[in-house]
Design a protein around this motif. Structure first.
Motif, PDB file in Angstrom:
ATOM      1  N   GLU A 191       0.798  -1.363   0.247  1.00  0.00           N
ATOM      2  CA  GLU A 191       0.059   0.073   0.135  1.00  0.00           C
ATOM      3  C   GLU A 191       0.787   1.245   0.003  1.00  0.00           C
ATOM      4  O   GLU A 191       0.648   2.107  -0.756  1.00  0.00           O
TER       5      GLU A 191
ATOM      6  N   GLN B 262       2.433   1.722  -3.677  1.00  0.00           N
ATOM      7  CA  GLN B 262       1.435   2.231  -4.477  1.00  0.00           C
ATOM      8  C   GLN B 262       0.932   3.637  -4.220  1.00  0.00           C
ATOM      9  O   GLN B 262       1.025   4.352  -5.360  1.00  0.00           O
ATOM     10  N   LEU B 263       0.791   4.153  -3.021  1.00  0.00           N
ATOM     11  CA  LEU B 263       0.546   5.426  -2.763  1.00  0.00           C
ATOM     12  C   LEU B 263       1.479   6.448  -2.902  1.00  0.00           C
ATOM     13  O   LEU B 263       1.413   7.274  -3.771  1.00  0.00           O
TER      14      LEU B 263
ATOM     15  N   LYS C 157       3.865   5.886  -5.424  1.00  0.00           N
ATOM     16  CA  LYS C 157       3.708   5.922  -6.827  1.00  0.00           C
ATOM     17  C   LYS C 157       2.713   6.895  -7.367  1.00  0.00           C
ATOM     18  O   LYS C 157       2.906   7.822  -8.344  1.00  0.00           O
ATOM     19  N   GLU C 158       1.494   6.681  -6.801  1.00  0.00           N
ATOM     20  CA  GLU C 158       0.439   7.601  -7.285  1.00  0.00           C
ATOM     21  C   GLU C 158       0.951   9.123  -6.962  1.00  0.00           C
ATOM     22  O   GLU C 158       0.342  10.034  -7.729  1.00  0.00           O
ATOM     23  N   MET C 159       1.466   9.173  -5.937  1.00  0.00           N
ATOM     24  CA  MET C 159       1.641  10.591  -5.602  1.00  0.00           C
ATOM     25  C   MET C 159       2.896  11.342  -6.626  1.00  0.00           C
ATOM     26  O   MET C 159       2.807  12.554  -6.703  1.00  0.00           O
TER      27      MET C 159
ATOM     28  N   GLY D   8       2.951  10.463  -9.384  1.00  0.00           N
ATOM     29  CA  GLY D   8       2.548  10.474 -10.850  1.00  0.00           C
ATOM     30  C   GLY D   8       2.781   9.318 -11.782  1.00  0.00           C
ATOM     31  O   GLY D   8       2.900   9.199 -13.189  1.00  0.00           O
ATOM     32  N   GLU D   9       3.165   8.291 -11.201  1.00  0.00           N
ATOM     33  CA  GLU D   9       3.973   7.180 -12.023  1.00  0.00           C
ATOM     34  C   GLU D   9       2.761   6.142 -12.606  1.00  0.00           C
ATOM     35  O   GLU D   9       1.804   5.928 -11.884  1.00  0.00           O
TER      36      GLU D   9
END
Length: 51
Positions: A40, A43-44, A46-48, A50-51
């Motif tokens: 988790e 993943q978070l 990566k999202e932050m 912008g991947e």
């Protein structure tokens, strides 16, 4: 690098070695993150980014 979580404030972070205290709240309730928590966190992050 290891992944850690504070059970007091739920702060998740990555660090070379296990700290004595949480870098966010300062409590001593830090433990190594389990596999689900680690996934988790990754993943978070990566999202932050912008991947």
């Amino acid at each position: 690098m290891g992944y850690y979580i504070c059970d007091a404030c739920r702060f998740q972070f990555e660090q070379a070695s296990k700290p004595d205290r949480c870098p966010d709240c300062g409590k001593e309730d830090v433990r190594e993150a389990n596999e689900k928590e680690k996934a988790e966190f990754i993943q978070l992050r990566k999202e932050m980014r912008g991947e």
